[in-house]
Design a protein around this motif. Structure first.
Motif, short mmCIF file in Angstrom:
data_model
loop_
_atom_site.label_atom_id
_atom_site.label_comp_id
_atom_site.label_asym_id
_atom_site.label_seq_id
_atom_site.Cartn_x
_atom_site.Cartn_y
_atom_site.Cartn_z
N THR A 1 0.20 7.05 5.14
CA THR A 1 0.62 7.89 4.03
C THR A 1 1.97 7.43 3.52
OG1 THR A 1 -0.53 9.79 5.01
CG2 THR A 1 1.14 10.27 3.34
N VAL A 2 2.11 7.32 2.20
CA VAL A 2 3.39 6.93 1.61
C VAL A 2 4.40 8.04 1.87
CG1 VAL A 2 4.58 6.41 -0.54
CG2 VAL A 2 2.28 5.53 -0.15
N SER A 3 5.55 7.66 2.37
CA SER A 3 6.61 8.61 2.69
C SER A 3 7.74 8.46 1.68
CB SER A 3 7.14 8.36 4.10
OG SER A 3 6.09 8.49 5.04
N PHE A 4 8.05 9.54 0.99
CA PHE A 4 9.08 9.53 -0.04
C PHE A 4 10.45 9.84 0.53
CE2 PHE A 4 6.70 8.99 -3.89
CZ PHE A 4 5.41 9.31 -3.52
N PHE A 18 2.38 -1.59 -17.18
CA PHE A 18 3.53 -2.40 -16.76
C PHE A 18 3.62 -2.56 -15.25
CE2 PHE A 18 4.54 -0.62 -20.91
CZ PHE A 18 4.84 -1.78 -21.60
N LEU A 19 2.52 -2.37 -14.55
CA LEU A 19 2.52 -2.51 -13.09
C LEU A 19 2.94 -3.90 -12.64
CD1 LEU A 19 -0.68 -0.54 -12.09
CD2 LEU A 19 1.68 0.10 -11.66
N ASP A 20 2.61 -4.92 -13.43
CA ASP A 20 2.95 -6.29 -13.05
C ASP A 20 4.46 -6.54 -13.06
OD1 ASP A 20 0.28 -6.89 -12.72
OD2 ASP A 20 0.06 -7.78 -14.71
N ASP A 21 5.22 -5.67 -13.72
CA ASP A 21 6.68 -5.81 -13.74
C ASP A 21 7.31 -5.46 -12.40
OD1 ASP A 21 6.40 -6.49 -16.38
OD2 ASP A 21 7.23 -4.62 -17.17
N ILE A 22 6.61 -4.67 -11.58
CA ILE A 22 7.14 -4.27 -10.27
C ILE A 22 6.83 -5.37 -9.27
CG2 ILE A 22 7.07 -2.54 -8.43
CD1 ILE A 22 8.23 -1.53 -11.12
N VAL A 23 7.88 -5.97 -8.72
CA VAL A 23 7.68 -7.09 -7.79
C VAL A 23 7.73 -6.66 -6.33
CG1 VAL A 23 8.53 -8.81 -9.42
CG2 VAL A 23 10.13 -7.74 -7.83
N ALA A 24 8.30 -5.49 -6.06
CA ALA A 24 8.37 -5.00 -4.68
C ALA A 24 8.58 -3.50 -4.69
CB ALA A 24 9.50 -5.68 -3.91
N GLY A 25 8.12 -2.87 -3.63
CA GLY A 25 8.33 -1.45 -3.44
C GLY A 25 8.29 -1.15 -1.95
N TYR A 26 9.10 -0.16 -1.55
CA TYR A 26 9.17 0.21 -0.13
C TYR A 26 9.28 1.72 -0.03
CZ TYR A 26 10.35 -4.68 0.22
OH TYR A 26 10.31 -6.04 0.12
N ASP A 27 8.60 2.28 0.98
CA ASP A 27 8.76 3.71 1.20
C ASP A 27 9.95 3.94 2.13
OD1 ASP A 27 7.77 3.24 3.82
OD2 ASP A 27 6.08 4.62 3.61
N VAL A 28 10.18 5.19 2.49
CA VAL A 28 11.36 5.54 3.30
C VAL A 28 11.29 4.94 4.71
CG1 VAL A 28 10.54 7.72 4.26
CG2 VAL A 28 12.97 7.45 3.73
N LEU A 29 10.13 4.47 5.10
CA LEU A 29 9.98 3.81 6.40
C LEU A 29 10.05 2.29 6.26
CD1 LEU A 29 7.09 6.07 7.74
CD2 LEU A 29 9.54 6.26 8.21
N ALA A 30 10.46 1.81 5.07
CA ALA A 30 10.61 0.38 4.74
C ALA A 30 9.29 -0.37 4.74
CB ALA A 30 11.62 -0.29 5.66
N ARG A 31 8.18 0.36 4.60
CA ARG A 31 6.88 -0.30 4.51
C ARG A 31 6.66 -0.77 3.08
NH1 ARG A 31 3.20 4.34 6.91
NH2 ARG A 31 4.47 5.42 5.35
N PRO A 32 6.17 -2.00 2.88
CA PRO A 32 5.90 -2.47 1.53
C PRO A 32 4.79 -1.64 0.89
CG PRO A 32 5.07 -4.04 3.15
CD PRO A 32 5.81 -2.97 3.91
N LEU A 33 4.88 -1.50 -0.43
CA LEU A 33 3.93 -0.68 -1.16
C LEU A 33 3.18 -1.51 -2.18
CD1 LEU A 33 6.29 2.34 -1.88
CD2 LEU A 33 4.60 2.13 -0.04
N GLN A 34 1.98 -1.07 -2.49
CA GLN A 34 1.19 -1.66 -3.57
C GLN A 34 1.00 -0.59 -4.62
OE1 GLN A 34 -2.89 -2.48 -2.62
NE2 GLN A 34 -3.10 -3.93 -4.31
N LEU A 35 1.33 -0.90 -5.86
CA LEU A 35 1.10 0.01 -6.96
C LEU A 35 -0.17 -0.42 -7.68
CD1 LEU A 35 4.15 0.42 -6.34
CD2 LEU A 35 4.39 1.03 -8.72
N PHE A 36 -0.95 0.55 -8.14
CA PHE A 36 -2.20 0.24 -8.84
C PHE A 36 -2.50 1.35 -9.82
CE2 PHE A 36 -3.17 2.65 -5.06
CZ PHE A 36 -4.19 3.51 -5.41
N ALA A 37 -3.34 1.05 -10.79
CA ALA A 37 -3.74 2.03 -11.79
C ALA A 37 -5.06 2.67 -11.37
CB ALA A 37 -3.91 1.36 -13.15
N GLN A 38 -5.12 3.98 -11.49
CA GLN A 38 -6.35 4.71 -11.20
C GLN A 38 -6.79 5.40 -12.48
OE1 GLN A 38 -6.23 7.15 -7.71
NE2 GLN A 38 -8.01 8.32 -8.31
N GLU A 39 -7.98 5.02 -12.94
CA GLU A 39 -8.48 5.60 -14.19
C GLU A 39 -8.79 7.07 -14.03
OE1 GLU A 39 -11.74 3.58 -15.98
OE2 GLU A 39 -10.53 1.81 -16.46
#
Length: 143
Positions: free
Chosen positions: A18-21, A49-70
């Motif tokens: 689960t993503v932790s904020f 503009f999802l391709d503009d995001i090159v990295a993301g991390y949650d509060v546990l420093a886990r890398p994140l993947q952003l995606f579009a959900q229709e």
């Protein structure tokens, strides 16, 4: 879906993916944005503009993947929401490198110092980002 704050001692959150904020997002210009909830992500990152995001991390420093959900849009059109999921094991060093890069390129301030508490670190990054005076033009990134 509202975000939740967790401490790094919450092993169940780490185990279930689960993503932790709050989360930290970095774009291709080394700009850093801290989002405290899913609605914050929706405001910060449009699906186109999802391709503009090159990295993301949650509060546990886990890398994140952003995606579009229709989702169904108004008047029968299709629309999309920006969604996020955990995509790997914690990478605190990579998170720190991105934070340091943002501060060296976009501000005249020092990046917050990491002291073994990820929640405290992310909150200090958020606070410093909100109060730091940013430059009109980016400095060249240090290679």
């Amino acid at each position: 879906m509202a975000g939740k704050m967790v401490t790094t001692e919450n092993d169940q959150e780490q185990a279930d993916g689960t993503v932790s904020f709050p989360i930290v997002l970095i774009d291709d210009d080394h700009w850093l944005t801290v989002c405290g909830s899913m609605p914050d992500i929706q405001l910060a990152v449009e699906p186109d503009f999802l391709d503009d995001i090159v990295a993301g991390y949650d509060v546990l420093a886990r890398p994140l993947q952003l995606f579009a959900q229709e989702k169904p849009g108004r008047w029968g059109s299709k629309d999309a929401d920006t969604m996020v999921r955990v995509s790997g094991a914690p990478e605190p060093e990579a998170l720190q490198r991105h934070v340091q890069s943002f501060f060296s390129i976009w501000t005249d301030e020092e990046a917050p110092v990491f002291r073994d508490d990820l929640l405290q670190y992310i909150n200090s990054v958020k606070s410093r980002v909100e109060t730091a005076r940013t430059r009109r033009k980016a400095r060249k990134p240090k290679e």
